[in-house]
Design an enzyme around this catalytic site. Structure first.
Site, PDB file in Angstrom:
ATOM      1  N   ASP A   9       0.659  -1.302  -0.021  1.00  0.00           N
ATOM      2  CA  ASP A   9      -0.029   0.065  -0.181  1.00  0.00           C
ATOM      3  C   ASP A   9       0.757   1.188  -0.168  1.00  0.00           C
ATOM      4  OD1 ASP A   9      -1.812  -1.806  -0.336  1.00  0.00           O
ATOM      5  OD2 ASP A   9      -2.856  -1.293   1.492  1.00  0.00           O
ATOM      6  N   LYS A  96      -7.176  -5.164  -3.610  1.00  0.00           N
ATOM      7  CA  LYS A  96      -8.351  -5.285  -2.416  1.00  0.00           C
ATOM      8  C   LYS A  96      -8.935  -4.160  -1.738  1.00  0.00           C
ATOM      9  CE  LYS A  96      -4.749  -4.035   1.809  1.00  0.00           C
ATOM     10  NZ  LYS A  96      -4.741  -2.863   1.667  1.00  0.00           N
ATOM     11  N   CYS A 138      -1.777  -2.482   7.800  1.00  0.00           N
ATOM     12  CA  CYS A 138      -2.169  -3.658   6.601  1.00  0.00           C
ATOM     13  C   CYS A 138      -0.734  -4.064   6.513  1.00  0.00           C
ATOM     14  CB  CYS A 138      -2.067  -2.560   5.084  1.00  0.00           C
ATOM     15  SG  CYS A 138      -3.839  -1.831   5.207  1.00  0.00           S
TER      16      CYS A 138
HETATM   17  C1  VGL Z   1      -4.093   0.947   5.431  1.00  0.00           C
HETATM   18  C2  VGL Z   1      -5.754   2.450   6.835  1.00  0.00           C
HETATM   19  C3  VGL Z   1      -6.664   1.839   6.067  1.00  0.00           C
HETATM   20  C4  VGL Z   1      -3.332   0.281   5.423  1.00  0.00           C
HETATM   21  C5  VGL Z   1      -5.867   0.513   4.741  1.00  0.00           C
HETATM   22  O1  VGL Z   1      -3.161  -0.396   4.138  1.00  0.00           O
HETATM   23  O2  VGL Z   1      -2.098  -0.045   6.528  1.00  0.00           O
HETATM   24  N1  VGL Z   1      -4.645   1.112   6.584  1.00  0.00           N
HETATM   25  N2  VGL Z   1      -6.730   1.287   4.909  1.00  0.00           N
END
Ligand code: VGL
Length: 188
Positions: A9, A96, A138
């Site tokens: 991410d 995802k 994540c």
């Molecule tokens: C994430 C918060 C909400 C991440 C994803 O990638 O860690 N954090 N969605």
């Protein structure tokens, strides 16, 4: 041993200027790119949070634990990889979270619907390194799922950025407990 890297991410909305900005995200993207130039993985993968309608994952009053401001909406600039991340060495991308929260990259699939675990196994991977954003969300969830799938798993702490110091400490305890190695010394 055949080792893959999972870059979690590293997207605009999780870096400075994004809606769920994690401090240090932009510099982290650059450092991961440098690391890709000097490292030698059998496969390099990346995940993208990619939300269409993730329900209660989005909130107008987010608690930054399990509810968040809207982020990484499909086909928006916030869902793109950060421009400091060199995407050329990335072999495959896993999306995802279309219709529900999905913290783990192992909930992701390619555009053609191939799940991360299947893709890694097809490549003969038995060992994974996990880095990226966010250490306490994540990255944590991806590394825990990698262990459950019986990959020898390391988190590259120096190539990850987290939301809260207390959350990172808790995540690291949990990861160690699950048998995930924490590599504090691998950074570019
Ligand atoms: C994430 C918060 C909400 C991440 C994803 O990638 O860690 N954090 N969605």
């Amino acid at each position: 041993m055949s080792r893959a890297l999972i870059i979690v991410d590293v997207q605009n909305d999780f870096c400075e200027g994004g809606s769920v900005a994690v401090a240090g995200g932009a510099v982290l993207a650059e450092r991961i790119s440098e690391y890709l130039r000097v490292s030698d993985y059998a496969a390099i993968t990346a995940t993208r949070d990619y939300h269409i309608d993730p329900g209660a994952h989005f909130s107008d009053n987010p608690n930054f634990i399990d509810t968040w401001p809207p982020h990484c909406r499909a086909a928006t600039p916030g869902a793109e990889f950060h421009p400091n991340l060199d995407t050329a060495p990335i072999d495959e991308v896993f999306f995802k979270g279309a219709h529900a929260a999905a913290y783990s990259g192992f909930e992701g699939a390619t555009k053609d619907g191939i799940a991360l675990v299947d893709w890694l196994r097809t490549k003969g991977i038995d060992t994974v390194d996990v880095c990226g954003i966010a250490t306490d969300h994540c990255v944590r969830a991806t590394a825990l799922d990698a262990r459950i799938a019986r990959f020898d798993t390391r988190v590259l702490l120096g190539l990850s950025a987290g939301v809260s110091p207390a959350g990172i400490d808790r995540a690291l305890d949990e990861l160690r407990e699950a048998g995930v190695k924490i590599a504090a010394d691998i950074e570019s």
